[in-house]
Design an enzyme around this catalytic site. Sequence first.
Site, PDB file in Angstrom:
ATOM      1  N   GLY A 216       0.779  -1.160  -0.003  1.00 51.23           N
ATOM      2  CA  GLY A 216       0.003  -0.016  -0.019  1.00 51.23           C
ATOM      3  C   GLY A 216       0.823   1.281   0.110  1.00 51.23           C
ATOM      4  N   SER A 217       0.451   2.342   0.657  1.00 48.96           N
ATOM      5  CA  SER A 217       0.959   3.536   0.555  1.00 48.96           C
ATOM      6  C   SER A 217       2.290   3.836   1.086  1.00 48.96           C
ATOM      7  CB  SER A 217      -0.011   4.587   1.186  1.00 48.96           C
ATOM      8  OG  SER A 217      -1.190   4.670   0.376  1.00 48.96           O
ATOM      9  N   ILE A 218       3.096   2.861   2.125  1.00 48.57           N
ATOM     10  CA  ILE A 218       4.419   2.852   2.454  1.00 48.57           C
ATOM     11  C   ILE A 218       5.209   2.906   1.392  1.00 48.57           C
ATOM     12  CG2 ILE A 218       3.838   2.135   4.560  1.00 48.57           C
ATOM     13  CD1 ILE A 218       5.426  -0.555   3.719  1.00 48.57           C
ATOM     14  N   LYS A 220       4.847   4.542  -1.368  1.00 43.67           N
ATOM     15  CA  LYS A 220       5.143   5.883  -1.894  1.00 43.67           C
ATOM     16  C   LYS A 220       6.354   6.659  -1.170  1.00 43.67           C
ATOM     17  CE  LYS A 220       0.008   6.601  -1.906  1.00 43.67           C
ATOM     18  NZ  LYS A 220      -1.289   7.176  -1.333  1.00 43.67           N
TER      19      LYS A 220
END
Length: 480
Positions: A216-218, A220
């Site tokens: 997921g967004s980690i 990013k």
Amino acid sequence: MNAPLRRVAISVLVLFTLLILNINYIQVVRSDDLREDGRNTRLLADEYSRERGAIVVDGEPIALSVSTDDRLKYLRQYPQAGLYAAVTGFYSVIYGATGIEKAENALLAGTDDRLFVRRISDLFTGRDPSGGDVVLTLDPAVQQAAMAGLEGQVGAVVALDPTTGAVLGLASTPTFDPNPLASHDLDGVRDTAALLDGADPDPRSNQAISQRYAPGSIFKVIVSAAALEDGYTPETVVPAPQTITLPGTRTEVENFNGSACDPSGQQPLIEALTISCNTAFIQLGIDLGEDKVREMAEGFGMTGERFEMPLRVEGSTVGDIENDAELGVSSIGQQDVQMTPMQAAMVAAAVANDGTLMKPYLVDQLLAPDLTVIDETDPEVLSEPISTDVANQLTEMMTSVVTSGSGRNARINGVQVAGKTGTAENEGPDHNWFIGFAPAAEPQIAVAVFVRNGGGTGGDTSAPIARRVIEAYLDGQEGR
């Protein structure tokens, strides 16, 4: 000699030749593999005749052997049971060894070549042979905080010293009690194994290093690193629409809960990371291109290759990317991106350590039976994925995530924490992530927290666990 006899003689000769070749293959080529096979009960029985060395954390044995009155002279015991099971593994007369018990078996069993002189001395002095001790890098306070935070969840916590790579915490839940598996009651051992076989997930599977999940967004953080290395700054304004249509498709992706990242449809990169804007990072990944995103991910260790520390860690990977649509989804940590919690902690640790990624290690020292040091781990640089300047910019951006963004639940009074949350979609409830380090200016600990199917967000579920772990470590350092 008539033809039938010749055929029989030739057949017998061929069979004897094959038999001799097979014996030589087993005794020479496969001898090491067979000797080290955990299912080799003859070898185990021989090892049980010697006192096995201890596995030690902060001066206390978390695995040790005690003498018995049965034919197997020593019984393996785990005083703190499930607290360290993900690390020690177990040592069983039926099922062999796992975890550190397997990885350092030669030293623990006393058969390591480095103990040769000791074995010769034992032979001449009549002293009972014994194995050496394995001293781990773990911090008890970190391990306890991690396990307490994960209670009731399926998940993992990994904590690293970013400057050396030393593993400070390695927690996996659900956990198990290794003691019944180490018992000399063979029926009881089999019954325990059967119960664990029927569990879902199997508690013996190490969630921290053996399982991979969509981050997921980690992820990013990695895309941000690629952008900063490419000339972006935290203040560079990037597109951040309310929705984005993936190139070449009719698939429309929105932000969390359908929110608008910014009314203007664009925002500075630091703000996009702070609030974890999906559309901004989908477009950013596409603009950077696959090569730059993949190269940065591999620089942080996501090569797909396993490594040992000395426990085996599954390889993390970006996966296949066929087009810009898949690149966009990969850039927010979905599609085929797969990461272990260990790898997630390595990302945080590299940023914390001015862009230098140290190789994780779990064993600090190996001791002979007389407690003299026979080997000690030297910290090793694994890679340098980003410059110091980029690491500083990422630290600023990740600090903003915790100060005023999705990672607020990781805030600690008097300590500046840098971090990033992650919420990954899958077939069940969402997975929840948090990575971070503290203190942001002079990092002492880097952490990754993963909760499988937590159903909430990384900020709600995983960030508070990270806060507890970081606080436990920093409080312990102040008391020393």
